[in-house]
Structure formats: C-alpha cells, structure tokens
Motif scaffolding. Structure first.
Motif, PDB file in Angstrom:
ATOM      1  N   ALA A  58      -6.915  22.655 -13.019  1.00 27.99           N
ATOM      2  CA  ALA A  58      -6.642  23.795 -11.763  1.00 27.99           C
ATOM      3  C   ALA A  58      -6.675  24.144 -11.260  1.00 27.99           C
ATOM      4  CB  ALA A  58      -5.233  22.351 -11.782  1.00 27.99           C
ATOM      5  N   GLU A  59      -6.719  25.356 -12.283  1.00 30.52           N
ATOM      6  CA  GLU A  59      -6.778  26.804 -11.951  1.00 30.52           C
ATOM      7  C   GLU A  59      -8.429  27.228 -10.999  1.00 30.52           C
ATOM      8  OE1 GLU A  59      -6.951  31.224 -14.476  1.00 30.52           O
ATOM      9  OE2 GLU A  59      -6.412  29.503 -15.282  1.00 30.52           O
ATOM     10  N   HIS A  60      -9.510  26.485 -12.338  1.00 30.94           N
ATOM     11  CA  HIS A  60     -10.809  27.409 -11.594  1.00 30.94           C
ATOM     12  C   HIS A  60     -11.060  25.505 -10.891  1.00 30.94           C
ATOM     13  CE1 HIS A  60     -11.246  30.714 -14.301  1.00 30.94           C
ATOM     14  NE2 HIS A  60     -10.487  29.432 -14.982  1.00 30.94           N
ATOM     15  N   MET A  61     -10.054  24.643  -9.809  1.00 35.36           N
ATOM     16  CA  MET A  61     -10.930  23.668  -9.238  1.00 35.36           C
ATOM     17  C   MET A  61     -11.017  24.578  -7.661  1.00 35.36           C
ATOM     18  SD  MET A  61      -9.005  20.654  -9.539  1.00 35.36           S
ATOM     19  CE  MET A  61      -9.336  20.100  -7.774  1.00 35.36           C
ATOM     20  N   PRO A  62     -12.492  24.650  -6.788  1.00 36.03           N
ATOM     21  CA  PRO A  62     -13.236  25.067  -6.156  1.00 36.03           C
ATOM     22  C   PRO A  62     -11.166  24.774  -4.598  1.00 36.03           C
ATOM     23  CG  PRO A  62     -14.094  23.419  -6.071  1.00 36.03           C
ATOM     24  CD  PRO A  62     -13.486  23.505  -7.384  1.00 36.03           C
ATOM     25  N   ARG A  63     -10.701  25.688  -4.457  1.00 44.31           N
ATOM     26  CA  ARG A  63     -10.267  25.816  -2.761  1.00 44.31           C
ATOM     27  C   ARG A  63     -10.609  24.799  -2.045  1.00 44.31           C
ATOM     28  NH1 ARG A  63      -6.469  31.023  -2.704  1.00 44.31           N
ATOM     29  NH2 ARG A  63      -6.043  31.477  -5.203  1.00 44.31           N
ATOM     30  N   ARG A  64      -9.553  24.006  -1.130  1.00 45.57           N
ATOM     31  CA  ARG A  64      -9.789  22.782  -0.196  1.00 45.57           C
ATOM     32  C   ARG A  64     -10.073  23.198   1.173  1.00 45.57           C
ATOM     33  NH1 ARG A  64      -8.473  16.718  -0.856  1.00 45.57           N
ATOM     34  NH2 ARG A  64      -8.988  16.731   1.091  1.00 45.57           N
ATOM     35  N   GLY A  65     -10.462  23.523   2.045  1.00 43.36           N
ATOM     36  CA  GLY A  65     -10.238  24.658   2.691  1.00 43.36           C
ATOM     37  C   GLY A  65      -9.920  23.719   4.170  1.00 43.36           C
ATOM     38  N   GLU A  66      -8.845  23.913   5.213  1.00 40.85           N
ATOM     39  CA  GLU A  66      -8.324  22.744   5.971  1.00 40.85           C
ATOM     40  C   GLU A  66     -10.022  22.364   6.848  1.00 40.85           C
ATOM     41  OE1 GLU A  66      -5.391  23.272   9.301  1.00 40.85           O
ATOM     42  OE2 GLU A  66      -4.719  24.231   7.513  1.00 40.85           O
ATOM     43  N   VAL A  67      -9.922  21.809   6.920  1.00 43.04           N
ATOM     44  CA  VAL A  67     -10.966  21.269   8.354  1.00 43.04           C
ATOM     45  C   VAL A  67     -10.556  20.495   9.474  1.00 43.04           C
ATOM     46  CG1 VAL A  67     -12.441  19.108   8.064  1.00 43.04           C
ATOM     47  CG2 VAL A  67     -12.483  20.085   6.094  1.00 43.04           C
ATOM     48  N   LEU A  68     -10.648  21.251  10.612  1.00 42.45           N
ATOM     49  CA  LEU A  68     -10.208  20.601  12.061  1.00 42.45           C
ATOM     50  C   LEU A  68     -11.387  19.882  12.204  1.00 42.45           C
ATOM     51  CD1 LEU A  68      -9.700  24.019  13.325  1.00 42.45           C
ATOM     52  CD2 LEU A  68      -8.290  22.595  12.557  1.00 42.45           C
TER      53      LEU A  68
END
Length: 63
Positions: A43-53
């Motif tokens: 979980a620490e190294h998972m890419p962060r998911r951005g917020e999609v508009l």
C-alpha cells in the motif's frame, strides 16, 4: 486524509521484534504480522490515484 502506511509498517515491525518466543502463539502472531507488513509495504508504494474530473462532451451537431 491519507493513511501513513510507512508508520504503520514500522509499528508492525517493532511488534514483530517483540515476539521472540518459540511457542506456537508467538510464531502464529509473527506470521500474521508479516502478512500485515507486506500489505502495508504494498500500500505504501502504490501509485496515488488522482481525482478525475469528467467534462461533458460536445455533441457532434452542436454549434
């Protein structure tokens, strides 16, 4: 608010170090904590998911 997986992993590793007994309960806890450490590390190294508009699409026949 984002979870601090690195801190959680450090705490789990410290807990694992405290379990130095060779009894079955200590071994089971060590194994369970090892699984949690691996999950926290993943979980620490998972890419962060951005917020999609989502934007409305323009209709092909619209002006």
């Amino acid at each position: 608010m984002r979870s601090d997986f690195a801190a959680a992993r450090r705490h789990l590793e410290i807990a694992q170090q405290k379990l130095q007994g060779g009894d079955p309960a200590s071994r089971k806890l060590q194994e369970a904590i090892e699984l949690l450490v691996e999950l926290a590390l993943t979980a620490e190294h998972m890419p962060r998911r951005g917020e999609v508009l989502l934007f409305p699409r323009k209709m092909p026949n619209a002006l």
